[in-house]
Design a protein around this motif. Structure first.
Motif, PDB file in Angstrom:
ATOM      1  N   HIS A 100       0.864  -1.180   0.000  1.00 41.79           N
ATOM      2  CA  HIS A 100       0.000   0.000   0.000  1.00 41.79           C
ATOM      3  C   HIS A 100       0.899   1.228   0.000  1.00 41.79           C
ATOM      4  N   CYS A 101       1.000   1.863  -1.150  1.00 38.33           N
ATOM      5  CA  CYS A 101       1.880   3.020  -1.294  1.00 38.33           C
ATOM      6  C   CYS A 101       1.042   4.275  -1.565  1.00 38.33           C
ATOM      7  N   HIS A 102       1.726   5.426  -1.728  1.00 39.12           N
ATOM      8  CA  HIS A 102       1.016   6.626  -2.143  1.00 39.12           C
ATOM      9  C   HIS A 102       0.521   6.436  -3.585  1.00 39.12           C
ATOM     10  N   GLY A 103      -0.616   7.063  -3.897  1.00 38.67           N
ATOM     11  CA  GLY A 103      -1.293   6.758  -5.150  1.00 38.67           C
ATOM     12  C   GLY A 103      -0.868   7.555  -6.362  1.00 38.67           C
ATOM     13  N   GLY A 104       0.327   8.101  -6.357  1.00 36.18           N
ATOM     14  CA  GLY A 104       0.810   8.783  -7.558  1.00 36.18           C
ATOM     15  C   GLY A 104       1.023   7.799  -8.691  1.00 36.18           C
ATOM     16  N   VAL A 105       0.750   8.241  -9.907  1.00 36.18           N
ATOM     17  CA  VAL A 105       0.832   7.343 -11.052  1.00 36.18           C
ATOM     18  C   VAL A 105       2.224   6.747 -11.184  1.00 36.18           C
ATOM     19  N   PHE A 106       3.258   7.563 -11.051  1.00 38.90           N
ATOM     20  CA  PHE A 106       4.625   7.066 -11.201  1.00 38.90           C
ATOM     21  C   PHE A 106       4.994   6.083 -10.098  1.00 38.90           C
ATOM     22  N   ILE A 107       4.630   6.401  -8.860  1.00 36.35           N
ATOM     23  CA  ILE A 107       5.013   5.546  -7.733  1.00 36.35           C
ATOM     24  C   ILE A 107       4.405   4.155  -7.871  1.00 36.35           C
ATOM     25  N   VAL A 108       3.114   4.092  -8.134  1.00 32.68           N
ATOM     26  CA  VAL A 108       2.438   2.797  -8.219  1.00 32.68           C
ATOM     27  C   VAL A 108       3.020   1.969  -9.361  1.00 32.68           C
ATOM     28  N   GLN A 109       3.233   2.611 -10.500  1.00 32.51           N
ATOM     29  CA  GLN A 109       3.785   1.886 -11.649  1.00 32.51           C
ATOM     30  C   GLN A 109       5.214   1.419 -11.355  1.00 32.51           C
ATOM     31  N   ALA A 110       5.989   2.234 -10.644  1.00 33.72           N
ATOM     32  CA  ALA A 110       7.369   1.860 -10.316  1.00 33.72           C
ATOM     33  C   ALA A 110       7.400   0.664  -9.379  1.00 33.72           C
ATOM     34  N   VAL A 111       6.476   0.619  -8.408  1.00 33.91           N
ATOM     35  CA  VAL A 111       6.408  -0.538  -7.495  1.00 33.91           C
ATOM     36  C   VAL A 111       6.057  -1.802  -8.275  1.00 33.91           C
ATOM     37  N   LEU A 112       5.110  -1.691  -9.197  1.00 33.21           N
ATOM     38  CA  LEU A 112       4.733  -2.853 -10.009  1.00 33.21           C
ATOM     39  C   LEU A 112       5.918  -3.324 -10.850  1.00 33.21           C
ATOM     40  N   GLU A 113       6.610  -2.386 -11.478  1.00 35.82           N
ATOM     41  CA  GLU A 113       7.752  -2.755 -12.326  1.00 35.82           C
ATOM     42  C   GLU A 113       8.846  -3.433 -11.504  1.00 35.82           C
ATOM     43  N   SER A 114       9.037  -2.997 -10.264  1.00 35.00           N
ATOM     44  CA  SER A 114      10.040  -3.625  -9.400  1.00 35.00           C
ATOM     45  C   SER A 114       9.651  -5.067  -9.101  1.00 35.00           C
TER      46      SER A 114
END
Length: 465
Positions: free
Chosen positions: A85-99
């Motif tokens: 559960h991270c902050h909902g910024g578009v870049f942050i969420v996508q970066a967590v998924l990519e990791s």
């Protein structure tokens, strides 16, 4: 099974974003992504949120997060599940998924989480479909309906009917395999009676299907009547804003206008149509033809008549004096019609409801002032839901279109079986129809669904579900 990952929250920026993993490596990947900030952290305590930092595949911090690990099989998918559960910024969420993907997870396909829940026995196919229907629910009624079906009531009811058919198959095999033995088997009259009981149960479920469709897709309500009866004014009044053009010029509405609104939790689509009359030119003729098409597709019709033009005696006649209204009443068939006596401020009829309306519901109102709109909303809701099912939608017994098709095919097989039994056909010849009916019931719960059928269902889900 591979470990899958997807963003579980809606696209776009928000306060919170969730990345979900499911599969045998969920805990391992979470451990590599997560850096705990608590000195007392030891491994992951199941079902407990842990505070820390999420790292990218190179070990650099991305965000301040909460992480949770949920061991299978008591999870949604039946597998090990982890969430960040991270902050909902578009870049942050996508970066967590990519990791997560770089560390060995695979991007989940549409509906793959729900499909794994189905394949692992956590839910039947009717429950899996309820997940997608709940996500897409357009109204409070649809949410209630989806939640109830998600609990599995429809699946349990269908399985109970299938068990009844299994009992009949056993009795049939007994009569066929041991014809000369003194063993107990059902006589044809009792056999036919039990088949009829299952048929009636299926018919009850099918009657509820229209309610399910209305709750999930909304009802189409067509405003029809003569020119200048006040259809556009009534539509504007129901919407609470100026949507349709209103003038004193007859035939102002040439094409239909469609708008959605909520009727006390029931989603509806209001369709304002061109007034019905003998067209004087080609454009109006096309508009009237579209009006008649919309009338044939309606779930309910608001038949608007001009009370001022009909006068005090306009409701007393046995035959409808308004040609447009007479056409709608004659052609509506089984479509519910609510008669709206508009411009009641100009004329209060001596007789009401109108004699020519028969048993159809009717009410008086003034679209311009809004007098009578609350009663119209209540009566329209009753009109739309009339005859859909005695069982309320929250009981979860209303099938969707795919399930209703399977139930209808099962009912037809049983109808043929019932006729065969009464005609004296041997039990071994009746076995084919009974087996077919059982197979159709299995399609509802997914007991015998093919890969092609499952693909067609789950491809309409969102990726995170």
């Amino acid at each position: 099974m591979t470990t899958i990952a997807a963003i579980a929250t809606a696209p776009g920026a928000g306060g919170i974003g969730i990345v979900r993993l499911s599969g045998p490596r969920a805990k391992e990947i979470l451990a590599r992504l997560f850096l705990p900030l608590s000195a007392g952290f030891v491994n992951f305590r199941p079902w407990q949120l842990h505070h820390g930092r999420v790292l990218d595949s190179h070990g650099e911090a991305l965000d301040d997060v909460l992480a949770v690990f949920m061991p299978g099989p008591r999870t949604f998918t039946g597998e090990d599940v982890a969430e960040i559960h991270c902050h909902g910024g578009v870049f942050i969420v996508q970066a967590v998924l990519e990791s997560a993907l770089r560390l060995g997870a695979r991007q989940a396909q549409r509906g793959e989480f729900s499909r794994r829940a189905f394949c692992n026995g956590r839910m039947d196919l009717s429950q899996a479909e309820a997940v997608a229907e709940l996500v897409a629910a357009p109204s409070r009624e649809a949410v209630r309906f989806g939640l109830s079906r998600l609990e599995g009531l429809l699946g349990r009811r269908v399985r109970a009917l299938r068990t009844e058919l299994d009992g009949l198959r056993a009795q049939m095999c007994l009569a066929v395999d041991f014809p000369e033995e003194e063993v107990e088997s059902l006589p044809p009259s009792a056999f036919a009676g039990r088949v009829l009981d299952v048929m009636q149960a299926l018919e009850g479920l099918l009657r509820a299907q229209r309610r399910a469709r209305i709750m999930q897709q909304g009802a189409q309500v067509v405003l029809a009547g003569a020119v200048n009866a006040g259809k556009s004014s009534l539509m504007n009044a129901l919407l609470g804003r100026q949507r349709a053009l209103v003038t004193d010029i007859p035939g102002t509405t040439r094409d239909f206008i469609e708008e959605g609104c909520d009727l006390d939790g029931l989603p509806i689509r209001l369709v304002d149509t061109a007034g019905l009359r003998e067209a004087t030119e080609s454009v109006e003729h096309l508009g009237i033809a579209l009006s008649r098409e919309k009338l044939a597709q309606a779930d309910a019709i608001l038949l608007v008549v001009d009370g001022g033009a009909l006068g005090e005696d306009g409701a007393a006649a046995v035959v409808c004096p308004e040609p447009a209204a007479a056409e709608v009443l004659e052609t509506a068939g089984d479509i519910p019609v609510l008669l709206v006596w508009n411009k009641a401020d100009l004329c209060d009829p001596a007789v009401f409801p109108p004699r020519w309306a028969g048993r159809r519901p009717a009410l008086r109102l003034c679209a311009r002032s809004g007098a009578g709109l609350d009663e119209l909303a209540a009566r329209l809701r009753e009109c739309i839901l009339a005859g859909t099912a005695e069982t309320p939608p929250e009981d979860g017994l209303a099938p969707n279109a795919r399930q209703a098709l399977a139930l209808e095919q099962a009912r037809r097989e049983l109808e043929g079986l019932h006729a065969d039994i009464l005609s004296g056909m041997p039990y071994d010849c009746c076995a084919v129809r009974l087996a077919a009916a059982t197979a159709y019931l299995d399609e509802v719960t997914g007991s015998n669904s093919t890969e092609e059928v499952l693909n067609s269902i789950f491809e309409h889900f969102c990726i995170g579900k």
